[in-house]
Enzyme design. Structure first.
Site, PDB file in Angstrom:
ATOM      1  N   LYS A  83       0.856  -1.188   0.000  1.00  0.00           N
ATOM      2  CA  LYS A  83       0.000   0.000   0.000  1.00  0.00           C
ATOM      3  C   LYS A  83       0.897   1.244   0.000  1.00  0.00           C
ATOM      4  O   LYS A  83       1.822   1.340   0.820  1.00  0.00           O
ATOM      5  CB  LYS A  83      -0.865  -0.043   1.254  1.00  0.00           C
ATOM      6  CG  LYS A  83      -2.166   0.686   1.159  1.00  0.00           C
ATOM      7  CD  LYS A  83      -2.965   0.392   2.425  1.00  0.00           C
ATOM      8  CE  LYS A  83      -4.310   1.016   2.413  1.00  0.00           C
ATOM      9  NZ  LYS A  83      -4.944   0.933   3.736  1.00  0.00           N
TER      10      LYS A  83
HETATM   11  C1  E4P Z   1      -8.381   1.731   3.846  1.00  0.00           C
HETATM   12  O1  E4P Z   1      -7.521   1.165   3.225  1.00  0.00           O
HETATM   13  C2  E4P Z   1      -8.117   2.542   5.035  1.00  0.00           C
HETATM   14  O2  E4P Z   1      -7.301   1.785   5.873  1.00  0.00           O
HETATM   15  C3  E4P Z   1      -9.372   2.848   5.824  1.00  0.00           C
HETATM   16  O3  E4P Z   1     -10.528   2.471   5.136  1.00  0.00           O
HETATM   17  C4  E4P Z   1      -9.424   4.247   6.383  1.00  0.00           C
HETATM   18  O4  E4P Z   1     -10.638   4.424   7.089  1.00  0.00           O
HETATM   19  P1  E4P Z   1     -10.896   5.638   8.088  1.00  0.00           P
HETATM   20  O5  E4P Z   1     -11.076   6.874   7.280  1.00  0.00           O
HETATM   21  O6  E4P Z   1     -12.134   5.271   8.821  1.00  0.00           O
HETATM   22  O7  E4P Z   1      -9.678   5.727   8.965  1.00  0.00           O
END
Ligand code: E4P
Length: 214
Positions: A83
């Site tokens: 990522k």
């Molecule tokens: C996705 O890859 C992220 O880790 C996640 O969905 C972020 O979510 P949040 O905005 O609730 O922290």
């Protein structure tokens, strides 16, 4: 639509895997920090439980640093996905990794242009953050819908992971908007399968069952 769990919590993953609802897992530095465990240990354990893609995020902000972390993380398991943040350096690292056949998930996507750039750089997955856009009064689901149209229109193979999903409404709208995948926090899951009329229905059936001669 595929379901990923958005968590670094191994016990949560083990519980939901039993329901057949985990096609993959996404993590981020904040989710990993919550667990108070070594990053590598958490990712290795998750990849041993889930056979689908497991996203693990780099924290370097420069291309060399990102690639160094990515190459190390890629050794941890065959189903790990790197990522990377949606920055110029993130795009360059994504492009390099895609040439090496390493799967990537470009995260923190907040516009169609960002999603398009990530897909063109060779990202396997692009992650628009629905909830965080809604937080600032912007329609996050419009981004998912338009990004899907753009990817299809231009034959770009990147898959959309609808991320930052906070509500049942988000999940249903992401499915309708054409997200290939939704990544969901474990705490949201019960609201997906629960309905007050289901509970009332079970109660009534059990009451009537008492009247059946035994
Ligand atoms: C996705 O890859 C992220 O880790 C996640 O969905 C972020 O979510 P949040 O905005 O609730 O922290």
């Amino acid at each position: 639509m595929k379901f990923y769990l958005d968590t670094g919590n191994v016990e949560e993953i083990k519980r939901i895997v039993k329901l057949g609802l985990v096609d993959g897992v996404t993590t981020n530095p904040s989710l990993i920090a919550k667990e108070g465990r070594v990053f590598k240990d958490v990712i290795k354990e998750i990849t041993s439980i889930v056979s689908g893609p497991v996203s693990a995020e780099v924290v370097a902000l420069d291309v060399d640093g990102m690639l160094k972390e990515a190459h190390e993380i890629a050794q941890w398991a065959p189903n790990v996905v790197i990522k990377l943040p949606m920055t110029e350096a993130g795009l360059e690292a994504t492009h390099q990794l895609s040439k090496e056949g390493i799967k990537t998930n470009v995260t923190l996507i907040f516009s169609v242009a960002q999603g398009l750039m990530a897909a063109k750089a060779g990202a396997t997955y692009v992650s628009p953050f629905v909830g965080r856009l809604d937080d600032i009064g912007v329609d996050g689901m419009k981004l998912v819908r338009e990004l899907r149209e753009v990817l299809d229109f231009h034959d770009l193979p990147a898959q959309i992971i609808a991320a930052s999903i906070r509500t049942l409404g988000h999940l249903e709208a992401a499915a309708l908007a054409g997200a290939h995948i939704a990544t969901i926090p474990g705490s949201l899951l019960p609201s997906l399968w629960k309905h007050p009329l289901t509970d009332v229905g079970i109660e009534r059936f059990l009451k009537d069952w008492e009247k059946v001669p035994k």
